[in-house]
Design an enzyme around this catalytic site. Structure first.
Site, short mmCIF file in Angstrom:
data_model
loop_
_atom_site.label_atom_id
_atom_site.label_comp_id
_atom_site.label_asym_id
_atom_site.label_seq_id
_atom_site.Cartn_x
_atom_site.Cartn_y
_atom_site.Cartn_z
CD GLU A 1 -2.45 -1.15 2.79
OE1 GLU A 1 -2.56 -0.11 3.47
OE2 GLU A 1 -2.79 -2.26 3.18
CG LEU B 1 10.01 6.15 22.57
CD1 LEU B 1 11.33 5.41 22.48
CD2 LEU B 1 10.26 7.60 23.03
CB CYS C 1 0.28 1.59 6.02
SG CYS C 1 0.40 2.29 4.39
CD GLU D 1 12.09 -1.09 10.97
OE1 GLU D 1 11.09 -0.65 11.56
OE2 GLU D 1 13.10 -0.39 10.74
CB CYS E 1 1.43 -2.83 13.76
SG CYS E 1 1.77 -2.36 12.07
CG ASN F 1 -5.28 4.63 12.87
OD1 ASN F 1 -6.29 5.30 12.73
ND2 ASN F 1 -4.09 5.01 12.44
N1 SAH Z 1 8.19 -0.19 10.70
C1 SAH Z 1 8.29 1.21 10.82
C2 SAH Z 1 7.36 2.00 9.92
C3 SAH Z 1 5.94 1.54 9.75
S1 SAH Z 1 4.58 2.06 10.68
C4 SAH Z 1 8.09 1.63 12.25
O1 SAH Z 1 7.79 0.79 13.07
O2 SAH Z 1 8.31 2.80 12.55
C5 SAH Z 1 4.45 3.74 10.88
C6 SAH Z 1 4.02 4.11 12.30
O3 SAH Z 1 2.67 3.70 12.59
C7 SAH Z 1 4.87 3.46 13.38
O4 SAH Z 1 5.16 4.39 14.36
C8 SAH Z 1 3.95 2.38 13.92
O5 SAH Z 1 4.33 1.98 15.20
C9 SAH Z 1 2.62 3.10 13.86
N2 SAH Z 1 1.45 2.23 13.94
C10 SAH Z 1 1.29 0.96 13.54
N3 SAH Z 1 0.05 0.51 13.80
C11 SAH Z 1 -0.61 1.54 14.36
C12 SAH Z 1 -1.94 1.70 14.85
N4 SAH Z 1 -2.82 0.72 14.82
N5 SAH Z 1 -2.27 2.90 15.36
C13 SAH Z 1 -1.37 3.92 15.40
N6 SAH Z 1 -0.12 3.83 14.96
C14 SAH Z 1 0.27 2.65 14.45
#
Ligand code: SAH
Length: 350
Positions: A98, A221, A339, A166, A125, A296
């Protein structure tokens, strides 16, 4: 014979490869053709047939020796609220990823995926639900940006690597992508307009720091103490919070760039005033910015988002301690723009 991933090449490499292909095939591809081919690829062609000014004899040879990895739009959702566009792309081997296109005041931004799936296992996630299928090629990361530009007829000025996957788990391809997208004869997007988000692979953060690129590093974080972070993110068992903060300091020292910390607000898990106090302490004195993201809701996951009151209180504490923080505005809420969710649905329906 393995075909050549032509969109992953720099212009000078393309030129060299064309010389080799000329020799192998017995068909001369003149030097100036490389520029023409490069320019077609940047425009976003699906096949060599579409390269109007290339003679058919050369097209046939290219077809035999190379392949084009431009992602194909399988599904496109446009938000009625803010015009955000979400794409589900089909890749050359039938996998899906996506991208999301967002219009911000500071420019058109695309959020790209870097892997098919993810193996980091963060417990909130959607992208990691079915594990990692494979890494994306540099060309497939670049291709997501090219495909958006082609579809919308608008130029993309900013990129965030916050889609599926990642980025630092696909380090070499991501590094090549960063160089390709920045190339003056390519999309020519400046590194200051690119953010890379990581769940915290410390060795790779240090390696990236040594590259001294001017990209923005975002670190997911999501917790201000080791225990909570380990519960939410398995990667924290490999790299402890202290180790992560050390790696972040190293990154700042090497690049002179401020780090952006992402902190998803999960009700009862990481959003109390105690957590906020701890976070302020952890980040004290660091050149950084905290991005609070209301979680989310993902239907496969049991967590729920923090209340507005909890978020307001949290940010107040950070502000009092002089930690720069903002709450992320949610774009595309009517199209499930976060995403991983569209791909997950698509996999289930297969
Ligand atoms: N793998 C990378 C980038 C992908 S996700 C990372 O971990 O940073 C982009 C961001 O969305 C990350 O901070 C991830 O932790 C966050 N994220 C994933 N699922 C989420 C959700 N359900 N609600 C809010 N943030 C989320």
């Amino acid at each position: 014979m393995e075909k050549l991933d032509i969109m992953s090449l720099f212009p000078d490499e393309l030129e060299e490869e064309m010389v080799k292909i000329s020799e192998k095939s017995g068909t001369t591809i003149e030097k100036y053709r490389s520029k023409q081919i490069s320019s077609w690829l940047t425009k976003g062609v699906n096949s060599f047939d579409e390269m109007g000014n290339i003679p058919s004899k050369i097209k046939t040879v290219l077809q035999e020796y190379c392949f084009i990895t431009l992602p194909q739009i399988e599904k496109k959702l446009v938000s009625k609220i803010d015009g955000t566009v979400k794409y589900l792309y089909r890749l050359y081997d039938g996998e899906f990823v996506e991208s999301v296109f967002m219009r911000y005041e500071h420019g058109n931004t695309v959020c790209v995926s870097t892997q098919v799936g993810c193996r980091m296992g963060c417990t909130f996630c959607a992208s990691t639900l079915m594990g990692l299928k494979r890494n994306l090629l540099p060309s497939e990361i670049l291709g997501q940006v090219i495909a958006v530009q082609k579809d919308l007829g608008e130029k993309v000025s900013n990129i965030v690597m916050m889609g599926i996957g990642e980025p630092l788990d696909n380090y070499d391809n991501v590094k090549r992508f960063l160089a390709l997208v920045n190339h003056k004869d390519g999309l020519n997007i400046g590194h200051r307009h690119i953010s890379l988000s990581t769940c915290g692979l410390c060795d790779k953060i240090r390696e990236l720091a040594d590259e001294k690129l001017q990209i923005t590093l975002s670190v997911s974080l999501h917790a201000s103490d080791s225990e909570t972070r380990k519960k939410l993110m398995p990667i924290a068992k490999k790299y402890d919070l202290d180790e992560l903060i050390d790696a972040c300091r190293y990154y700042i020292e090497k690049t002179g760039r401020r780090i952006s910390f992402e902190y998803s607000m999960i009700s009862g898990e990481n959003d109390t005033p105690v957590h906020a106090e701890r976070l302020s302490k952890l980040l004290q004195g660091m050149i950084c910015h905290v991005n609070l993201i209301p979680l989310n809701d993902v239907k496969e996951r049991s967590y729920t988002k923090s209340s507005k009151k909890a978020i307001d209180e949290f940010i107040k504490i950070l502000e009092k301690k002089k930690i720069a923080a903002t709450v992320r505005r949610r774009l595309g809420s009517d199209i499930n723009a976060s995403c991983g969710q569209l791909r997950a649905q698509n996999e289930q329906n297969k």
